[in-house]
Design a protein around this motif. Structure first.
Motif, PDB file in Angstrom:
ATOM      1  N   GLU A  57       1.525   2.005  -3.283  1.00 15.32           N
ATOM      2  CA  GLU A  57       0.490   2.744  -4.203  1.00 15.32           C
ATOM      3  C   GLU A  57       0.267   4.154  -3.725  1.00 15.32           C
ATOM      4  O   GLU A  57      -0.081   4.924  -4.555  1.00 15.32           O
ATOM      5  CB  GLU A  57      -0.921   1.883  -3.746  1.00 15.32           C
ATOM      6  CG  GLU A  57      -1.003   0.921  -4.511  1.00 15.32           C
ATOM      7  CD  GLU A  57      -2.327   0.425  -4.193  1.00 15.32           C
ATOM      8  OE1 GLU A  57      -3.361   0.179  -5.131  1.00 15.32           O
ATOM      9  OE2 GLU A  57      -2.533  -0.234  -3.055  1.00 15.32           O
ATOM     10  N   THR A  66      -2.642  -6.214  -7.421  1.00 16.53           N
ATOM     11  CA  THR A  66      -2.597  -4.879  -7.046  1.00 16.53           C
ATOM     12  C   THR A  66      -1.550  -4.129  -7.619  1.00 16.53           C
ATOM     13  O   THR A  66      -1.645  -3.033  -8.177  1.00 16.53           O
ATOM     14  CB  THR A  66      -2.299  -4.616  -5.502  1.00 16.53           C
ATOM     15  OG1 THR A  66      -3.113  -5.525  -4.977  1.00 16.53           O
ATOM     16  CG2 THR A  66      -2.465  -3.194  -5.030  1.00 16.53           C
ATOM     17  N   ARG A  67      -0.309  -4.889  -7.903  1.00 15.78           N
ATOM     18  CA  ARG A  67       0.926  -4.059  -8.502  1.00 15.78           C
ATOM     19  C   ARG A  67       0.613  -4.047 -10.161  1.00 15.78           C
ATOM     20  O   ARG A  67       0.928  -2.882 -10.599  1.00 15.78           O
ATOM     21  CB  ARG A  67       2.006  -4.795  -8.309  1.00 15.78           C
ATOM     22  CG  ARG A  67       3.243  -4.559  -8.818  1.00 15.78           C
ATOM     23  CD  ARG A  67       3.997  -3.289  -7.849  1.00 15.78           C
ATOM     24  NE  ARG A  67       5.344  -3.084  -8.409  1.00 15.78           N
ATOM     25  CZ  ARG A  67       5.550  -1.671  -8.656  1.00 15.78           C
ATOM     26  NH1 ARG A  67       4.551  -0.782  -8.300  1.00 15.78           N
ATOM     27  NH2 ARG A  67       6.508  -1.295  -9.055  1.00 15.78           N
ATOM     28  N   GLN A  78      -1.640  -1.164 -10.487  1.00 14.45           N
ATOM     29  CA  GLN A  78      -0.997   0.143 -10.400  1.00 14.45           C
ATOM     30  C   GLN A  78      -0.310   0.592 -11.518  1.00 14.45           C
ATOM     31  O   GLN A  78      -0.370   1.673 -12.120  1.00 14.45           O
ATOM     32  CB  GLN A  78      -0.235  -0.200  -9.244  1.00 14.45           C
ATOM     33  CG  GLN A  78       0.677   1.205  -8.660  1.00 14.45           C
ATOM     34  CD  GLN A  78       1.629   0.674  -7.609  1.00 14.45           C
ATOM     35  OE1 GLN A  78       1.300  -0.450  -7.003  1.00 14.45           O
ATOM     36  NE2 GLN A  78       2.386   1.461  -7.429  1.00 14.45           N
ATOM     37  N   ASN A 118      -1.240   3.455 -14.510  1.00 12.68           N
ATOM     38  CA  ASN A 118      -0.170   4.592 -14.612  1.00 12.68           C
ATOM     39  C   ASN A 118       0.281   4.764 -16.017  1.00 12.68           C
ATOM     40  O   ASN A 118       0.303   5.658 -16.603  1.00 12.68           O
ATOM     41  CB  ASN A 118       0.797   4.378 -13.606  1.00 12.68           C
ATOM     42  CG  ASN A 118       0.388   5.022 -12.244  1.00 12.68           C
ATOM     43  OD1 ASN A 118      -0.575   5.767 -12.047  1.00 12.68           O
ATOM     44  ND2 ASN A 118       0.847   4.452 -11.049  1.00 12.68           N
ATOM     45  N   ALA A 150       2.763   6.017  -5.960  1.00 16.77           N
ATOM     46  CA  ALA A 150       2.416   6.066  -7.370  1.00 16.77           C
ATOM     47  C   ALA A 150       1.266   7.097  -7.519  1.00 16.77           C
ATOM     48  O   ALA A 150       0.765   7.683  -6.604  1.00 16.77           O
ATOM     49  CB  ALA A 150       2.138   4.789  -7.823  1.00 16.77           C
ATOM     50  N   SER A 185       0.722  -1.377  -0.038  1.00 16.25           N
ATOM     51  CA  SER A 185       0.089   0.011   0.130  1.00 16.25           C
ATOM     52  C   SER A 185       0.976   1.339  -0.050  1.00 16.25           C
ATOM     53  O   SER A 185       0.475   2.299  -0.619  1.00 16.25           O
ATOM     54  CB  SER A 185      -0.965  -0.084   1.349  1.00 16.25           C
ATOM     55  OG  SER A 185      -0.135  -0.282   2.454  1.00 16.25           O
TER      56      SER A 185
END
Lengths: 283, 383
Positions: A280, B120-121, B124, B128, A283, A277
């Motif tokens: 995240e 999740t990665r 992300q 992006n 990012a 997290s």
């Protein structure tokens, strides 16, 4: 033409002067055992330095004949970690076990298998944690630029700077091109030595590199009959390298700055995954 | 309503742990959408291989270990040294520009390979990238997530999803050869179906971040060995049709309740496994339960469904034309069994209005066959 990110020679020289100072201290305090051990380390570091200077010379101007043969002398009895170290010093960039084995087969005597490599890395970390800094170098994993976690199956040498051991998004390609240049240099050096010339394994390795770099392989009719020209590979790889190098350096430098905040052990062997997290949030 | 359906599905599965959909079982949705048995077994998460084996029809060979090893070796070759070979191929065929080489390994995140973390990665990074904040090109083994019938399915494209000019392309690496620009159509179809599941999942992931479906191309990049060599080549495969079909089938899963409500209340495929892991339920009882659900057997089920041998034996037992494949089936529209077809050909059965035309054709065929074989009369010719 030689491209090396912050020279490993510099790192070795620093290491050598550190060792010399440590030996002086040890002798001053009368710790003979420690001094003897440090001397052994010093000799190894100097040997590594000699080897490196040889390969660099070869690539520089003379294509010195001593390079390949010198490396071949008495090499077969070395332990696996020395083999790996020698290959990595030749390549100058993080490498996968498979590439390490191919380069070893192409340029060095003795036997090195990927099975040996996988156990090696675990041993290195254990040895470091048991007695940090007692060996002149350690083989450690490359570090991911984002999490600074160990990167699967890419091996580096602890004497390299942390920037050199970091893998950014562009680094796999950059390192590939850099190793192509180093391999081409080594092939050229072996060709110049006059004795036996480059081994078939070395030519095959160079050909494989050339095949996946634009304009590196000979073109036109009967192109597959002609051998790959090391010069051409160096030029082609160098040209593509120019496209990526600045962005890659910036990525690595940024990650390197973060890495300097870590402990010594973490800088060498990476940090385990903390919290995704956090990522995240960044990012 | 939804909860009631889930309860029914749990009842059908019985005590066994729920199996989630995989890329393979999702692909089967597209392959044989009309088969109720497969739909019910998959939706309830039953272990089809165990059920088929207990009913007396074990699948004698699963996926060949040699094929899997070969596939993995080829994938490793293509991705070795920072995807050197893959980059060469993509530059040649897809006109990928020189700077587009950024590579992200999503096989694990800092040594953690759990699907949730990787997913999740992946989200992300890909979001992006789509928003132009991150200059990514190649993504090795991203982890995608798809909601199927209210359950989360993790899909791991055995491939790299990547971006050319602001669009994501799903790259599927397969080890069957492309010879003279031709590949085995069945293999290509299987690969495309699998990849279309990834396209759908990728679009769903981006949609959560408010990015439209156009960001993901429905053209698949297939990377496979060229001719008889080991060196890879790439080709575009249009997956629009399969993406559309699969999307439709996925929405139909939501309506699995309609199918389930037609089944008897107490029906279950529970194997009654005891502590020792042995199934206690009598095989006949299980087979009887399976027989209550209509199955639609097709010869190509053999290549993707664990129940295929069971269904084939049932189809053979009632002389169904399904065993002969869709070509024969379509030729003999309106006729379901071989017995009926032969009966009509011999003139032993009277055709009803719908079958009249087909019956005439069959009798004509039987006459021709008899003439060729030199047998007197058409009626005696056994097929």
């Amino acid at each position: 033409m030689v491209w090396s990110m912050s020279d490993p020679l510099d790192a070795l020289e620093t290491r050598i002067s550190q060792l010399r100072r440590a030996i002086r201290d040890a002798t001053a305090t009368g710790d003979a055992e420690r001094a003897a051990e440090l001397r052994a380390q010093l000799r190894r570091a100097e040997r590594a330095w000699d080897t490196l200077v040889d390969t660099d010379d070869a690539s520089e101007e003379t294509r010195a004949p001593q390079s390949a043969p010198a490396l071949r002398v008495g090499g077969s009895m070395l332990p696996a970690r020395e083999h790996v170290h020698r290959v990595l010093m030749l390549l100058g960039v993080p490498a996968a076990p498979k590439l390490i084995v191919s380069v070893h087969d192409a340029f060095f005597p003795g036997e090195l298998t990927s099975a040996k490599l996988s156990s090696l890395r675990r041993d290195e970390e254990r040895s470091y944690r048991a007695a940090p800094g007692s060996r002149p170098y350690y083989l450690c994993p490359a570090l991911a630029y984002d999490l600074l976690s160990p990167v699967r199956a890419l091996i580096t040498v602890s004497t390299w700077t942390v920037e050199q051991r970091i893998i950014g998004p562009l680094s796999p390609r950059v390192d590939y091109l850099a190793s192509a240049i180093r391999v081409a240099e080594a092939v050229q050096a072996a060709a110049g030595s006059g004795e036996t010339g480059p081994s078939p394994a070395a030519l095959r390795l160079l050909w494989r590199f050339a095949a996946s770099i634009p304009d590196a392989a000979p073109t036109g009719p009967s192109s597959h009959e002609r051998p790959v020209d090391p010069r051409q590979v160096m030029d082609a790889a160098g040209a593509e390298l120019q496209v990526h190098i600045d962005a890659d350096r910036a990525d690595r430098a940024a990650a390197g700055r973060r890495a300097h905040r870590l402990t010594d052990a973490q800088q060498l062997f990476g940090t385990p995954l903390g919290d995704v997290s956090k990522l995240e949030a960044e990012a | 309503m939804k909860a009631a359906v889930d309860e029914r599905l749990d009842g059908l599965r019985g005590s066994a742990p729920r199996l989630t959909y995989s890329a393979r079982s999702l692909a089967a949705l597209e392959n044989n959408p009309r088969c109720t048995l497969r739909a019910v077994l998959d939706a309830s998460g039953s272990d089809k291989a165990a059920i088929a084996a207990h009913a007396g029809f074990p699948t004698p060979f699963g996926q060949s270990p040699f094929a899997i090893a070969r596939g993995n070796a080829f994938e490793a070759l293509v991705k070795a040294n920072g995807c050197a070979e893959l980059i060469r191929v993509l530059r040649e065929t897809l006109k990928l520009t020189l700077p587009e080489v950024a590579y992200q390994d999503l096989n694990d995140v800092g040594g953690n390979a759990s699907p949730e973390v990787r997913c999740t990665r992946t989200r992300q990074l890909l979001v992006n990238t789509a928003l132009g904040k991150f200059p990514g090109t190649l993504y090795d083994h991203p982890m995608l997530r798809l909601q199927v019938g209210g359950h989360t399915v993790f899909l791991e494209p055995d491939l790299v999803a990547f971006r050319i000019e602001d669009r994501f392309h799903v790259v599927e690496i397969k080890s069957f050869p492309i010879i003279d620009d031709q590949a085995d159509p069945a293999q290509v179809k299987a690969a495309t179906t699998q990849a279309s599941a990834y396209v759908i999942a990728l679009r769903a992931m981006l949609a959560e971040a408010g990015i439209g479906p156009d960001a993901v191309s429905d053209t698949i990049v297939l990377v496979a060995p060229k001719d008889f060599t080991n060196s890879p080549t790439a080709a575009f495969v249009d997956a629009r049709k399969q993406v559309a079909t699969l999307t439709r089938q996925l929405t139909r899963i939501e309506r699995i309740g309609d199918l389930v409500s037609l089944l008897p209340e107490e029906l279950t495929f529970d194997l009654a496994v005891d502590e020792a892991g042995k199934a206690q339920r009598p095989a006949e009882e299980l087979a009887a339960a399976l027989d209550q659900v209509p199955a639609l057997y097709r010869p190509d089920c053999l290549s993707h469904c664990e129940m295929a041998f069971f269904c084939r034996s049932r189809a053979r037992a009632c002389a169904s034309l399904d065993v002969l494949g869709p070509t024969v089936r379509e030729q003999l529209g309106g006729i379901d069994t071989a017995t009926m077809a032969l009966g009509l050909a011999r003139g032993e059965l009277t055709a009803d209005v719908d079958q009249a035309e087909m019956a005439a054709a069959l009798r004509h065929a039987a006459r021709l066959r008899a003439e060729v074989l030199g047998q007197p009369g058409g009626a005696g010719a056994a097929a």
